[in-house]
Design a protein around this motif. Structure first.
Motif, PDB file in Angstrom:
ATOM      1  N   MET A   1      -6.252  23.979 -49.106  1.00 50.01           N
ATOM      2  CA  MET A   1      -5.586  24.128 -47.800  1.00 50.01           C
ATOM      3  C   MET A   1      -6.634  24.037 -46.682  1.00 50.01           C
ATOM      4  O   MET A   1      -7.628  24.757 -46.693  1.00 50.01           O
ATOM      5  CB  MET A   1      -4.872  25.483 -47.731  1.00 50.01           C
ATOM      6  CG  MET A   1      -4.138  25.727 -46.404  1.00 50.01           C
ATOM      7  SD  MET A   1      -3.284  27.325 -46.344  1.00 50.01           S
ATOM      8  CE  MET A   1      -1.993  27.085 -47.556  1.00 50.01           C
ATOM      9  N   ASN A   2      -6.408  23.117 -45.732  1.00 48.33           N
ATOM     10  CA  ASN A   2      -7.377  22.962 -44.652  1.00 48.33           C
ATOM     11  C   ASN A   2      -7.228  24.068 -43.610  1.00 48.33           C
ATOM     12  O   ASN A   2      -6.290  24.868 -43.657  1.00 48.33           O
ATOM     13  CB  ASN A   2      -7.277  21.579 -44.004  1.00 48.33           C
ATOM     14  CG  ASN A   2      -5.911  21.330 -43.394  1.00 48.33           C
ATOM     15  OD1 ASN A   2      -5.326  22.228 -42.777  1.00 48.33           O
ATOM     16  ND2 ASN A   2      -5.405  20.116 -43.543  1.00 48.33           N
ATOM     17  N   LEU A   3      -8.154  24.080 -42.670  1.00 47.70           N
ATOM     18  CA  LEU A   3      -8.216  25.167 -41.695  1.00 47.70           C
ATOM     19  C   LEU A   3      -6.973  25.203 -40.810  1.00 47.70           C
ATOM     20  O   LEU A   3      -6.462  26.283 -40.492  1.00 47.70           O
ATOM     21  CB  LEU A   3      -9.469  25.011 -40.839  1.00 47.70           C
ATOM     22  CG  LEU A   3      -9.784  26.166 -39.885  1.00 47.70           C
ATOM     23  CD1 LEU A   3      -9.967  27.452 -40.671  1.00 47.70           C
ATOM     24  CD2 LEU A   3     -11.031  25.852 -39.066  1.00 47.70           C
ATOM     25  N   VAL A   4      -6.480  24.024 -40.388  1.00 46.03           N
ATOM     26  CA  VAL A   4      -5.295  23.978 -39.528  1.00 46.03           C
ATOM     27  C   VAL A   4      -4.077  24.540 -40.265  1.00 46.03           C
ATOM     28  O   VAL A   4      -3.308  25.347 -39.716  1.00 46.03           O
ATOM     29  CB  VAL A   4      -5.025  22.539 -39.049  1.00 46.03           C
ATOM     30  CG1 VAL A   4      -3.687  22.458 -38.318  1.00 46.03           C
ATOM     31  CG2 VAL A   4      -6.146  22.059 -38.156  1.00 46.03           C
ATOM     32  N   ALA A   5      -3.898  24.135 -41.520  1.00 44.91           N
ATOM     33  CA  ALA A   5      -2.761  24.618 -42.308  1.00 44.91           C
ATOM     34  C   ALA A   5      -2.846  26.129 -42.516  1.00 44.91           C
ATOM     35  O   ALA A   5      -1.836  26.841 -42.429  1.00 44.91           O
ATOM     36  CB  ALA A   5      -2.717  23.896 -43.643  1.00 44.91           C
ATOM     37  N   LEU A   6      -4.064  26.636 -42.791  1.00 46.41           N
ATOM     38  CA  LEU A   6      -4.235  28.072 -42.979  1.00 46.41           C
ATOM     39  C   LEU A   6      -3.918  28.827 -41.696  1.00 46.41           C
ATOM     40  O   LEU A   6      -3.261  29.883 -41.720  1.00 46.41           O
ATOM     41  CB  LEU A   6      -5.675  28.362 -43.421  1.00 46.41           C
ATOM     42  CG  LEU A   6      -6.026  29.842 -43.636  1.00 46.41           C
ATOM     43  CD1 LEU A   6      -5.147  30.439 -44.730  1.00 46.41           C
ATOM     44  CD2 LEU A   6      -7.498  29.994 -43.981  1.00 46.41           C
ATOM     45  N   SER A   7      -4.347  28.290 -40.565  1.00 44.57           N
ATOM     46  CA  SER A   7      -4.068  28.914 -39.279  1.00 44.57           C
ATOM     47  C   SER A   7      -2.565  28.995 -39.014  1.00 44.57           C
ATOM     48  O   SER A   7      -2.060  30.018 -38.537  1.00 44.57           O
ATOM     49  CB  SER A   7      -4.770  28.133 -38.171  1.00 44.57           C
ATOM     50  OG  SER A   7      -4.396  28.606 -36.903  1.00 44.57           O
ATOM     51  N   GLY A 292      -4.865  17.581 -36.933  1.00 47.07           N
ATOM     52  CA  GLY A 292      -4.389  17.957 -38.246  1.00 47.07           C
ATOM     53  C   GLY A 292      -3.732  16.792 -38.961  1.00 47.07           C
ATOM     54  O   GLY A 292      -4.000  15.617 -38.693  1.00 47.07           O
ATOM     55  N   GLN A 293      -2.835  17.082 -39.872  1.00 42.64           N
ATOM     56  CA  GLN A 293      -2.203  16.103 -40.749  1.00 42.64           C
ATOM     57  C   GLN A 293      -1.223  15.222 -39.976  1.00 42.64           C
ATOM     58  O   GLN A 293      -0.233  15.714 -39.443  1.00 42.64           O
ATOM     59  CB  GLN A 293      -1.473  16.845 -41.875  1.00 42.64           C
ATOM     60  CG  GLN A 293      -0.747  15.967 -42.853  1.00 42.64           C
ATOM     61  CD  GLN A 293      -1.666  14.960 -43.528  1.00 42.64           C
ATOM     62  OE1 GLN A 293      -1.619  13.780 -43.199  1.00 42.64           O
ATOM     63  NE2 GLN A 293      -2.510  15.438 -44.434  1.00 42.64           N
TER      64      GLN A 293
END
Length: 360
Positions: A1-7, A292-293
């Motif tokens: 999980m990337n940082l944006v998704a975690l945020s 992000g994605q």
């Protein structure tokens, strides 16, 4: 999980956490035979009193008196109230330094006889057991007890208020001795009311309920607040879209300034996630700038996650289900009214029910 998704996951989870304390007014039995005065400030409320006054007559606990304070209405408010059996009084012309509601209730209290005081907005509609439960809880806890009504919407424009209704509850602690008060429905003993200085002590406050709660806390008295799901409801701003915008702009900035810093930060984090979700799906579909994605599927899932969350969280707050599916629309409305509220702060006043009301 990337940082944006975690945020975004943290922000989404924060929304659930902020609504864990939305307590419903508990059941209770009134002790003894307390004398209760119900006080209703009313300015041009001929459209709402025919709902409230019959509902008060149907209560399982009968108050000593129902007093409608006719705040110099230009419609049939006084006649409708008198025909429904309420006592009608009219205060003197509004004095300098007072808001209309605080002025009306100040004079209503002076004309009342009860040992317990219940303040109800004219647009509220209580269920038959509401007054009994409110009085019982006040007897049990003491101090100031208030309830935020369930927000009933009937027209499409009213659905736009979903974020104001939800954020107003997310931004504060609730339950017994939470330290927060909501003005549409409040109960207190006359002794405690007099002890804190009554409405005279908050004469010029637009959000008088917040400041009244502060006075009770400063006096060492408990302040408790609940949601009114299934017990009391209201239809805010039935007069149209323009009234709704003015009403929220009148209260929004002042109320925001009274929110605890920790709660405000938490709410802002959740709102930022909601705003981001509102942007990402159309951005991924239309090729707009996007961090992000960029693919559609993860942004669609993010959108649906916040839509489902809004539908779930607002069930006890108001009937907002369909607007939650297209939540970017109320997000835009929320932002527009926010900027209007900031402008009103700079101007210092806003017109409300034919009067200039201070926003500072």
């Amino acid at each position: 999980m990337n940082l944006v998704a975690l945020s975004m996951l943290v922000r989404w989870l924060l929304g659930w956490a902020l609504c864990l304390r939305l307590f419903r007014l508990p059941e209770g039995t009134v002790e003894g035979q307390p004398q209760v005065s119900v006080l209703i400030p009313a300015r041009d409320e001929e459209g709402t009193l025919p709902n409230l006054l019959p509902a008060l007559q149907a209560q399982t606990f009968a108050p000593l008196e129902v007093i409608v304070v006719d705040d110099h209405s230009s419609d049939g408010t006084a006649e409708i109230a008198a025909a429904a059996g309420a006592t009608v009084i009219q205060p003197p012309p509004l004095a300098e330094g007072w808001c209309g509601k605080t002025w009306a209730l100040h004079h209503g209290v002076q004309a009342s006889k009860g040992e317990l005081l219940v303040f109800l907005d004219a647009d509220t509609e209580p269920s038959p057991e509401f007054l009994e439960r409110l009085v019982a809880d006040q007897q049990k806890l003491g101090g100031l007890v208030s309830v935020q009504p369930f927000h009933r919407t009937e027209k499409a424009y009213e659905q736009l208020s979903v974020l104001f209704s939800l954020v107003g509850l997310m931004a504060v602690p609730m339950g017994p001795r939470c330290g927060v008060a909501f003005g549409p429905a409040m109960a207190t003993s006359r002794a405690d009311y007099n002890r804190v200085g009554g409405h005279e002590a908050v004469a010029g406050k637009v959000v008088e309920d917040w400041f009244m709660g502060h006075l009770y806390e400063e006096a060492g008295l408990p302040v408790s607040a609940y949601i009114g799901d299934g017990l009391i409801e209201y239809r805010m701003y039935p007069g149209g879209f323009r009234d709704m915008v003015r009403g929220f702009a009148k209260n929004f900035a002042t109320a925001a300034g009274e929110v605890n810093g920790f709660w405000m930060l938490a709410v802002l984090l959740w709102i930022s996630g909601l705003f981001w979700a509102a942007w990402c799906l159309p951005a991924s579909l239309l090729g707009w700038p996007l961090m992000g994605q960029p693919s559609v599927l993860p942004n669609l899932l993010l959108y649906l996650a916040f839509a489902v969350q809004l539908i779930t969280l607002t069930r006890g707050v108001g009937n907002f289900a369909w607007i939650c599916l297209v939540f970017p629309i109320p997000v835009l409305f929320f932002l527009a009214v926010f900027f209007m509220a900031i402008l009103n702060l700079k101007q210092g006043t806003i017109e409300w029910k034919g009067r200039q009301v201070s926003t500072r």
